[in-house]
Design a protein around this motif. Sequence first.
Motif, PDB file in Angstrom:
ATOM      1  N   VAL A  75      -5.974   2.213  -3.790  1.00 39.43           N
ATOM      2  CA  VAL A  75      -6.137   0.788  -4.081  1.00 39.43           C
ATOM      3  C   VAL A  75      -4.897   0.219  -4.768  1.00 39.43           C
ATOM      4  O   VAL A  75      -4.457  -0.878  -4.465  1.00 39.43           O
ATOM      5  N   PRO A  78      -0.716  -0.056  -2.618  1.00 39.88           N
ATOM      6  CA  PRO A  78      -0.327  -1.226  -1.831  1.00 39.88           C
ATOM      7  C   PRO A  78      -0.160  -2.481  -2.687  1.00 39.88           C
ATOM      8  O   PRO A  78       0.721  -3.295  -2.412  1.00 39.88           O
ATOM      9  N   ILE A  79      -0.991  -2.628  -3.729  1.00 38.60           N
ATOM     10  CA  ILE A  79      -0.896  -3.835  -4.563  1.00 38.60           C
ATOM     11  C   ILE A  79       0.448  -3.868  -5.275  1.00 38.60           C
ATOM     12  O   ILE A  79       1.135  -4.894  -5.301  1.00 38.60           O
ATOM     13  N   HIS A  82       3.135  -4.735  -2.870  1.00 40.48           N
ATOM     14  CA  HIS A  82       3.020  -6.147  -2.489  1.00 40.48           C
ATOM     15  C   HIS A  82       3.622  -7.048  -3.561  1.00 40.48           C
ATOM     16  O   HIS A  82       4.387  -7.970  -3.267  1.00 40.48           O
TER      17      HIS A  82
ATOM     18  N   ASN B 114      -4.209  -5.163   1.637  1.00 40.14           N
ATOM     19  CA  ASN B 114      -3.942  -3.747   1.371  1.00 40.14           C
ATOM     20  C   ASN B 114      -3.894  -2.939   2.655  1.00 40.14           C
ATOM     21  O   ASN B 114      -3.013  -2.102   2.835  1.00 40.14           O
ATOM     22  N   THR B 117      -0.718  -3.559   4.482  1.00 45.74           N
ATOM     23  CA  THR B 117       0.419  -2.865   3.883  1.00 45.74           C
ATOM     24  C   THR B 117       0.464  -1.397   4.303  1.00 45.74           C
ATOM     25  O   THR B 117       1.538  -0.832   4.461  1.00 45.74           O
TER      26      THR B 117
END
Lengths: 130, 164
Positions: A75, A78-79, A82, B114, B117
Amino acid sequence: MNQTIEIIGAIVTLIGSLFLFLGALGLIRMPDVYNRIQAGTKATTLGTMLSLLGIGLIHLDWYGKIIVLIIFVLVSNPISSHVLAGAAHYIGIPLTRRTVIDKLSDKPMIRVQKENSNSETVLTDEKTGK
Amino acid sequence: MRIKNTIVGFFLLLATWFLLNGKYDIVTLGIGILISLFISLIFCNKCEIFSEMNFSPKAILYFIVYVFVFLTELVKSNFDVARRVLTPSLPINPGIVEVETKLKSKLGRMILANSITLTPGTLTVKIENDKLFIHWINVVNTDIENATKDIAAKFEKYLKVIYG
């Protein structure tokens, strides 16, 4: 039996570290920050997952903690990339010269008018560009 | 929908507690229920994350399918990165494209971003309302409809059922 599971765990950890190595290689080889983040995120996510899974196979009683760790990595990884990519674009780090299109920058309006494209593209850019 | 928030939060916390502890005796169960209930009653009243989730059997089935689709894409993306990194000429064709999502809920959009990505060659750079700006390592389509079809559609059809 126990030995076999340990060997399988070691092999899984080895595969994970191989993916981590490929991610590191990508960090060096890619031309700009966005492509580097791409290589970094994907390879490290699967690499970390596989390494943890292998450790979980070697120490079977850690399995619950390993699952929690894998979910957190899945979780949060990727955050963070980003946010890094968004911040890099916000402060104006340039994209590589091989870039074909950048819809997020403030300039596409001018480029679209120069290229004499259809009106639809101009409309979408007007809506999103501030 | 506050009660739903509290219930989902409670079970999530309880599951995390058991996974972290690794023991299933009566004392652990009691302490876990007590702490989870306490935290979920205090904090899950104000958040709205779980109230948008669907818990119908169809949604749960779609969620399981979605997890498998996601894991396949993750493995595929790793081999894609490996291939690009190991090829001497570095075959990339990067660019930032725009994608439109039909998802309304915040959690659904977050999970979509997500997933994007972690799929082959895409990275979410920015989200503005229902527009996602995506750095694509190998740009095929620059217009918004085809890019949406290529990048987001495969996850959106599952997430739309789960999160609405």
